[in-house]
Write an enzyme that holds these catalytic residues in place. Structure first.
Site, PDB file in Angstrom:
ATOM      1  CG  ASP A   1       8.762   1.795  12.578  1.00 37.70           C
ATOM      2  OD1 ASP A   1       9.102   2.430  11.552  1.00 37.70           O
ATOM      3  OD2 ASP A   1       7.989   0.819  12.534  1.00 37.70           O
TER       4      ASP A   1
ATOM      5  CG  ASP B   1       0.999   4.297   4.495  1.00 40.55           C
ATOM      6  OD1 ASP B   1      -0.209   4.104   4.283  1.00 40.55           O
ATOM      7  OD2 ASP B   1       1.733   3.464   5.049  1.00 40.55           O
TER       8      ASP B   1
ATOM      9  CG  ASP C   1      -0.238  -0.264   2.504  1.00 39.20           C
ATOM     10  OD1 ASP C   1       0.924   0.171   2.651  1.00 39.20           O
ATOM     11  OD2 ASP C   1      -0.837  -0.898   3.387  1.00 39.20           O
TER      12      ASP C   1
HETATM   13  P1  ATP Z   1       4.045  -2.580   5.286  1.00 38.88           P
HETATM   14  O1  ATP Z   1       4.733  -2.866   3.999  1.00 38.88           O
HETATM   15  O2  ATP Z   1       3.859  -3.794   6.099  1.00 38.88           O
HETATM   16  O3  ATP Z   1       2.793  -1.758   5.134  1.00 38.88           O
HETATM   17  P2  ATP Z   1       5.027  -0.197   6.528  1.00 38.88           P
HETATM   18  O4  ATP Z   1       6.409   0.206   6.916  1.00 38.88           O
HETATM   19  O5  ATP Z   1       4.352   0.631   5.494  1.00 38.88           O
HETATM   20  O6  ATP Z   1       5.097  -1.707   6.115  1.00 38.88           O
HETATM   21  P3  ATP Z   1       2.775   0.459   8.181  1.00 38.88           P
HETATM   22  O7  ATP Z   1       2.252  -0.268   9.364  1.00 38.88           O
HETATM   23  O8  ATP Z   1       1.946   0.563   6.963  1.00 38.88           O
HETATM   24  O9  ATP Z   1       4.174  -0.230   7.845  1.00 38.88           O
HETATM   25  O10 ATP Z   1       3.192   1.900   8.698  1.00 38.88           O
HETATM   26  C1  ATP Z   1       3.555   2.956   7.812  1.00 38.88           C
HETATM   27  C2  ATP Z   1       4.688   3.760   8.393  1.00 38.88           C
HETATM   28  O11 ATP Z   1       4.273   4.366   9.617  1.00 38.88           O
HETATM   29  C3  ATP Z   1       5.926   2.960   8.775  1.00 38.88           C
HETATM   30  O12 ATP Z   1       6.769   2.771   7.668  1.00 38.88           O
HETATM   31  C4  ATP Z   1       6.553   3.836   9.839  1.00 38.88           C
HETATM   32  O13 ATP Z   1       7.247   4.893   9.265  1.00 38.88           O
HETATM   33  C5  ATP Z   1       5.340   4.384  10.560  1.00 38.88           C
HETATM   34  N1  ATP Z   1       4.949   3.546  11.715  1.00 38.88           N
HETATM   35  C6  ATP Z   1       4.041   2.556  11.726  1.00 38.88           C
HETATM   36  N2  ATP Z   1       3.915   1.996  12.943  1.00 38.88           N
HETATM   37  C7  ATP Z   1       4.780   2.661  13.741  1.00 38.88           C
HETATM   38  C8  ATP Z   1       5.111   2.561  15.128  1.00 38.88           C
HETATM   39  N3  ATP Z   1       4.544   1.649  15.919  1.00 38.88           N
HETATM   40  N4  ATP Z   1       6.036   3.435  15.613  1.00 38.88           N
HETATM   41  C9  ATP Z   1       6.598   4.355  14.816  1.00 38.88           C
HETATM   42  N5  ATP Z   1       6.338   4.467  13.509  1.00 38.88           N
HETATM   43  C10 ATP Z   1       5.434   3.656  12.967  1.00 38.88           C
HETATM   44 MG    MG Z   2       2.301   0.452   4.815  1.00 36.95          MG
END
Ligand code: ATP
Ligand code: MG
Length: 437
Positions: A140, A62, A60
């Site tokens: 994170d 963001d 996805d």
């Molecule tokens: P995925 O490919 O699984 O979606 P993702 O890195 O995009 O991985 P998401 O859960 O969609 O993970 O979160 C989007 C972004 O938000 C992360 O890349 C990170 O920058 C931030 N984020 C998400 N959860 C946290 C957290 N618990 N603490 C700090 N930052 C977070």
């Molecule tokens: Mg994501």
């Protein structure tokens, strides 16, 4: 056009990275452009940027912006604001959702402003808007804090994420221990990214996770359910399972299962590993996987052991499974909330095992049409695969599905012979009892 961005960032220009608009979803591009055309900053961020830079397909996209949630809603008809703690804008395009978040400050800034509320080191509120730079520092991992700028197609890197991406290193932003304390779910996220990207958590992160694993106890059971699904249903379940155990986290997710593993119960590790291999395989083939089946495999050995204990105290096979299913599920609910719609099929898979093991009379025929037959059968095959049950039983059921109705009846009759013997035994026992009295 990098003037709007703080100079603390390293800016990687369009010709120095591999992200092309052709790889960004049409919907995400629409949102980025509409924000930009309305005079706001708009960046792709998080997993979308990370995966594109790695040449992978993001699941996805963001978006981060300096527009306030209400401003975003004003720009899109198909927009819904969600979340209580921090309002996010969800822009809906049919089933596809693009998430737009306003730049947020890290809680430390928030605390200074008297806004952040801390309890046991956990963030209770971090709903303070901030700058692009502050938004980067509250994320994170460094590899998750890269920003693709729709203004000039450059990537902004505040935390050294580009280097870590290149080196395959997972590094927490800021003080590792503090960041894990304030949100222990980050430990699970570390495992998820390590398994998915085959990245190596830096030594400090590994040590901190091992030290702080018990902090998972303070995470809400409903949130753990969401995280556990992401952990096991993203196509890297086996590696995830091994890492969770290696870092001492598994115990805090599935305590009853961890206990039977610690007790060296012979079938539990091969069973779970095989289940994870199958799950990964199904995801690779785009076949559906259900949380009910996943939880059924993770909790099976505790259920089976509890059922055996109850049988020894005189309970019938089916009832002992029913009672054990309730007991183990209730205990697990203390840690992870498994929604009811998954609990029921999970328990059915367990309890129906006894129907497949004891193939009497006409029952196998009617069970073929049961909505849960397929899952129950797949579960039985798993048990046969690792030697918990004789392979002939699985083979019987496989053949049973393939042959004609007539042959099915013949197969049942062949089993029926033994059931007649059982009946005879029961009758003679009953008459012996009658003679006693
Ligand atoms: P995925 O490919 O699984 O979606 P993702 O890195 O995009 O991985 P998401 O859960 O969609 O993970 O979160 C989007 C972004 O938000 C992360 O890349 C990170 O920058 C931030 N984020 C998400 N959860 C946290 C957290 N618990 N603490 C700090 N930052 C977070
Ligand atoms: Mg994501």
């Amino acid at each position: 056009m990098v003037s709007a961005i703080d100079t603390a960032a390293i800016i990687i220009s369009r010709d120095a990275h591999n992200i092309s608009r052709a790889h960004i979803s049409e919907n995400a591009l629409k949102v980025l452009y509409r924000l930009k055309n309305a005079g706001y900053q708009a960046f792709l961020v998080g997993g979308g940027v990370r995966d594109l830079l790695l040449g992978r397909h993001p699941k996805d996209f963001d978006i981060a912006t300096d527009a306030l949630p209400e401003d975003v809603r004003g720009l899109f008809r198909n927009c819904r604001l969600i979340g209580r703690r921090f309002r996010l804008a969800h822009i809906h395009f049919g089933r596809d959702i693009v998430e737009v978040a306003t730049f947020r400050a890290h809680h430390e800034d928030a605390a200074e402003e008297g806004e952040g509320v801390l309890r046991d080191g956990m963030i209770m509120r971090d709903n303070v808007f901030g700058s692009l730079e502050s938004d980067a520092w509250r994320r994170d991992f460094t590899i998750n804090a890269l920003y693709y700028n729709i203004e000039d197609f450059s990537v902004a890197d505040y935390t050294g994420g580009m280097q870590d991406l290149h080196d395959g290193v997972l590094r927490m932003i800021g003080n590792t221990e503090v960041r894990l304390q304030e949100d222990p779910v980050r430990m699970l996220r570390a495992v998820r990214f390590a398994a998915k990207l085959e990245f190596h958590p830096e030594a400090e992160l590994e040590d901190a996770i091992k030290r702080l694993a018990d902090r998972l106890e303070v995470v809400a059971p409903a949130r753990l359910f969401d995280e556990v699904l992401k952990l096991f249903m993203s196509g890297h379940a086996l590696q995830t399972f091994e890492l969770l155990r290696q870092y001492g986290l598994f115990h805090y997710l599935f305590p009853q299962t961890a206990e039977v593993i610690d007790n060296n119960e012979p079938f539990v590790l091969p069973f779970i590993r095989q289940a994870m291999v199958n799950t990964d395989h199904r995801i690779e083939q785009d076949k559906p996987v259900t949380p009910a089946f996943l939880f059924a495999t993770l909790l099976w050995v505790p259920v089976r052991q509890e059922a055996e204990r109850l049988r020894e105290s005189g309970m019938s096979p089916i009832q002992s499974l029913q009672v054990a299913a309730e007991t183990v599920t209730r205990e697990q609910q203390q840690v992870i909330t498994l929604p009811r719609r998954f609990q029921t099929p999970m328990k059915e898979i367990w309890i129906s095992q006894s129907r497949l093991e004891h193939r009497r009379g006409k029952r196998p025929l009617s069970f073929l049409d049961h909505p849960r037959f397929r899952a129950t059968y797949d579960f039985l095959l798993l048990r046969c695969d690792i030697g918990e049950l004789p392979p002939e039983l699985g083979e019987w059921w496989t053949r049973f599905q393939e042959v004609s109705d007539e042959e099915r009846r013949a197969m049942c009759n062949a089993i029926g012979g033994s059931s007649k013997r059982r009946r005879r035994r029961r009758t003679s026992k009953a008459s012996a009892k009658a003679n006693d009295s």
